[in-house]
Design a protein around this motif. Structure first.
Motif, PDB file in Angstrom:
ATOM      1  N   HIS A   6       0.824  -1.216   0.000  1.00 45.59           N
ATOM      2  CA  HIS A   6       0.000   0.000   0.000  1.00 45.59           C
ATOM      3  C   HIS A   6       0.857   1.264   0.000  1.00 45.59           C
ATOM      4  O   HIS A   6       0.503   2.270  -0.621  1.00 45.59           O
ATOM      5  CB  HIS A   6      -0.913   0.004   1.225  1.00 45.59           C
ATOM      6  CG  HIS A   6      -2.130  -0.841   1.067  1.00 45.59           C
ATOM      7  ND1 HIS A   6      -2.867  -1.320   2.130  1.00 45.59           N
ATOM      8  CD2 HIS A   6      -2.763  -1.314  -0.049  1.00 45.59           C
ATOM      9  CE1 HIS A   6      -3.889  -2.024   1.683  1.00 45.59           C
ATOM     10  NE2 HIS A   6      -3.844  -2.045   0.363  1.00 45.59           N
ATOM     11  N   GLY A  51      -2.962   4.925  -2.946  1.00 41.11           N
ATOM     12  CA  GLY A  51      -4.326   4.836  -3.467  1.00 41.11           C
ATOM     13  C   GLY A  51      -4.847   3.421  -3.606  1.00 41.11           C
ATOM     14  O   GLY A  51      -6.048   3.223  -3.812  1.00 41.11           O
ATOM     15  N   SER A  52      -3.975   2.425  -3.516  1.00 35.31           N
ATOM     16  CA  SER A  52      -4.431   1.033  -3.604  1.00 35.31           C
ATOM     17  C   SER A  52      -5.107   0.639  -2.291  1.00 35.31           C
ATOM     18  O   SER A  52      -4.741   1.111  -1.213  1.00 35.31           O
ATOM     19  CB  SER A  52      -3.263   0.096  -3.909  1.00 35.31           C
ATOM     20  OG  SER A  52      -2.272   0.187  -2.900  1.00 35.31           O
TER      21      SER A  52
END
Length: 223
Positions: free
Chosen positions: A111, A116-117
């Protein structure tokens, strides 16, 4: 048994661009490969933990109308409340992240380097030698959405993965194929339309004599 890493596993996201190899496959598909995602020693700590503490299973699956043993070990980890994962007639048990704290450390690292994941599930595969493999496939199940981003971390034996021709072509061309040597501690990210237009595999390799563990982080869509 408690497990604590000797070294901070979190990579510096500022190094992402420096380390990454980006392959534009066209038509909205791309691959990002980071060969040194995790430090070498840290990668072996993770490998040892996963090899010895994950409840690996080698299930019976149904492929092309027949039953066979899956040619690799597997385990599934997911956040609570997600739809069940089912593939080839097999529904794995969904373990929680809290049962295996080091997996949360790797997830945090992924992450951090992919801002943004929001991955909420993980499929682990263990290849115990060169005869273990996964055939041509795409991760295009509806529960991942139309353009899923999938992050793949490799530990242990180096194995080369191949990209075959786009699905719409019946015959392959040389420029329709890509191969990556998935190094120990590396990260491969599949982005955009790649699951729609491409297949991928980890083929058999006679010279691969030791174990490889692969972790594929995905986001399961919720209603």
């Amino acid at each position: 048994m408690d497990f604590k890493l000797k070294t901070n596993p979190i990579p510096n996201p500022n190094d992402y661009g420096k380390k990454a190899q980006i392959v534009d496959l066209g038509n909205g598909s791309s691959v990002v490969y980071v060969p040194k995602f995790l430090a070498y020693d840290v990668s072996w700590e993770f490998f040892s933990y996963l090899d010895n503490h994950i409840p690996w299973t080698r299930p019976t699956i149904h492929v092309f109308g027949r039953s066979c043993m899956q040619p690799r070990d597997t385990c599934y980890v997911a956040s609570a409340g997600l739809p069940d994962l089912i593939y080839s007639g097999y529904q794995p048990r969904a373990y929680s992240w809290d049962e295996f704290p080091p997996l949360k450390d790797i997830l945090d690292a992924v992450h951090k380097i992919l801002p943004g994941s929001m991955f909420n599930s993980l499929l682990l595969n263990r290849y115990k030698g060169g005869s273990d493999y996964i055939g041509w496939h795409s991760d295009d199940e509806k529960l991942y959405g139309s353009t899923p981003e999938i992050a793949s971390v490799s530990l242990g034996e180096i194995r080369s993965g191949e990209k075959p021709p786009l699905k719409r072509f019946k015959k392959s061309r040389q420029d329709d194929q890509h191969r990556f040597a998935l190094k120990h501690g590396s990260l491969l990210v599949m982005k955009g339309n790649i699951q729609r237009d491409w297949l991928h595999s980890v083929p058999k390799r006679a010279k691969a004599e030791t174990t490889r563990i692969n972790l594929t982080f995905r986001r399961v869509m919720q209603d």
